[in-house]
Motif scaffolding. Structure first.
Motif, short mmCIF file in Angstrom:
data_model
loop_
_atom_site.label_atom_id
_atom_site.label_comp_id
_atom_site.label_asym_id
_atom_site.label_seq_id
_atom_site.Cartn_x
_atom_site.Cartn_y
_atom_site.Cartn_z
N ILE A 1 -45.34 34.72 -19.23
CA ILE A 1 -44.29 35.69 -18.85
C ILE A 1 -43.03 35.53 -19.70
O ILE A 1 -42.11 36.32 -19.60
N MET A 2 -43.01 34.51 -20.56
CA MET A 2 -41.82 34.26 -21.37
C MET A 2 -41.90 35.01 -22.70
O MET A 2 -42.97 35.39 -23.16
N ASP A 3 -40.75 35.21 -23.31
CA ASP A 3 -40.71 35.92 -24.60
C ASP A 3 -41.44 35.12 -25.66
O ASP A 3 -41.44 33.89 -25.65
N ASP A 4 -42.06 35.82 -26.58
CA ASP A 4 -42.88 35.17 -27.59
C ASP A 4 -42.07 34.39 -28.62
O ASP A 4 -42.56 33.40 -29.19
N ALA A 5 -40.85 34.80 -28.86
CA ALA A 5 -40.06 34.17 -29.92
C ALA A 5 -39.56 32.78 -29.53
O ALA A 5 -39.71 31.82 -30.30
N THR A 6 -38.97 32.67 -28.33
CA THR A 6 -38.33 31.40 -27.97
C THR A 6 -38.93 30.73 -26.75
O THR A 6 -38.74 29.53 -26.55
N GLY A 7 -39.63 31.47 -25.88
CA GLY A 7 -40.15 30.91 -24.65
C GLY A 7 -39.09 30.58 -23.64
O GLY A 7 -39.30 29.76 -22.73
N THR A 8 -37.93 31.23 -23.73
CA THR A 8 -36.81 30.92 -22.84
C THR A 8 -36.40 32.07 -21.94
O THR A 8 -35.60 31.88 -21.02
N THR A 9 -36.92 33.26 -22.18
CA THR A 9 -36.49 34.44 -21.42
C THR A 9 -37.69 35.08 -20.73
O THR A 9 -38.70 35.37 -21.37
N VAL A 10 -37.56 35.31 -19.41
CA VAL A 10 -38.63 35.99 -18.68
C VAL A 10 -38.70 37.43 -19.17
O VAL A 10 -37.73 38.19 -19.07
N THR A 11 -39.86 37.82 -19.69
CA THR A 11 -40.04 39.12 -20.32
C THR A 11 -41.16 39.93 -19.67
O THR A 11 -41.11 41.16 -19.64
N TYR A 12 -42.19 39.24 -19.17
CA TYR A 12 -43.36 39.92 -18.63
C TYR A 12 -43.50 39.61 -17.14
O TYR A 12 -42.97 38.62 -16.64
N ASP A 13 -44.24 40.45 -16.44
CA ASP A 13 -44.40 40.37 -14.99
C ASP A 13 -45.49 39.35 -14.63
O ASP A 13 -46.66 39.54 -14.97
N TYR A 14 -45.11 38.31 -13.93
CA TYR A 14 -46.06 37.27 -13.55
C TYR A 14 -47.19 37.82 -12.67
O TYR A 14 -48.32 37.33 -12.72
#
Length: 280
Positions: A159-172
């Motif tokens: 669910i995290m962003d692909d670039a950094t893994g620090t921002t919730v981007t996708y729906d769990y």
């Protein structure tokens, strides 16, 4: 979309690319390299003399690695191309192994026996729409006192962003199906002839609940702060492992689960439909 033939065509197309890739390093395996992860070896324990079934085995390197450690192994995969390669590698290396082409939900009939260990490796569950039926199949394959061992990529990381893994981007909780059009596989080599795949997301609670409902006793669920590929752009390589940078807040990147069969009467399996896909 009838996802099963779509995924089978996709995985059949992956096989020659994967066999020739640096990612899988088949030559290194033939020379004795063991691709199993250290935490898997520790958590599964001694397999010598035990019957082990590897579901969704792809072209069998992990399966054959358990055989080298003394297990009596059977690998099952729905890709006939993958099974053909697995048999060829086993024969070349002189490793005794049985490989069967079948959908994972047809494993009870296809394999015709029970096992001390049912093993499922990385990247398997995302191809299955119904974990209840999968877990019932696993339970039916286990001999009394046997256990399931599952190692998987953690759904939280997805669910995290692909670039950094620090921002919730996708729906769990978005289970899919998700249809992907990708010209390359995770090895980054070659161009696929069949580029469409259909995948399904499963939360950790869904996995544990399905296993417990199938009558298996969960021994542990371990979450790991490392993975084995460049999941996010910020991950730092440490040998074969990849981790978030030192000092960064950690998130779970993988998990492992072990669950035992304490009963001689696993639940019956409704096999009105079938669906599966392989893993490495």
């Amino acid at each position: 979309m009838d996802y099963l033939p779509v995924n089978r065509a996709n995985w059949n197309a992956r096989v020659p690319i994967h066999v020739g890739s640096d990612f899988y390093d088949v030559a290194g395996f033939k020379a004795g390299r063991n691709p199993l992860r250290p935490f898997e070896l520790a958590e599964v324990g001694d397999v010598a003399g035990r019957r082990l079934a590897h579901l969704q085995c792809h072209f069998g390197l992990d399966t054959l690695s358990w055989a080298r450690l003394g297990a009596e192994v059977t690998g099952l995969d729905f890709s006939d191309a993958a099974i053909a390669q697995a048999r060829a590698i086993a024969a070349e290396c002189g490793i005794p192994a049985r490989f069967v082409t079948a959908d994972v939900h047809d494993a009870v009939e296809a394999l015709g026996r029970t096992y001390d260990i049912v093993y499922t490796g990385l990247g398997a569950l995302v191809w299955l729409p119904d974990l209840t039926r999968w877990a019932e199949t696993v339970a039916a394959l286990l001999a009394p006192g046997g256990f399931l061992y599952l190692a998987e990529f953690h759904p939280f990381a997805d669910i995290m962003d692909d670039a950094t893994g620090t921002t919730v981007t996708y729906d769990y909780f978005d289970r899919g199906p998700h249809v992907w059009e990708e010209p390359h596989t995770y090895t980054g080599e070659g161009v696929l002839e069949h580029q469409t795949s259909v995948q399904f997301q499963h939360g950790l609670g869904e996995v544990v609940s399905a296993v417990a409902a199938a009558g298996l006793r969960v021994e542990f669920v371990h979450e790991h702060d490392r993975t084995y590929f460049q999941r996010f752009g910020t991950l730092v390589a440490d040998g074969a492992e990849h981790r978030l940078p030192e000092g960064a807040p950690r998130i779970p990147l993988m998990y492992s689960l072990r669950a035992s069969s304490d009963s001689g009467a696993p639940p019956a399996v409704d096999r009105a439909t079938s669906s599966s896909a392989p893993t490495a």
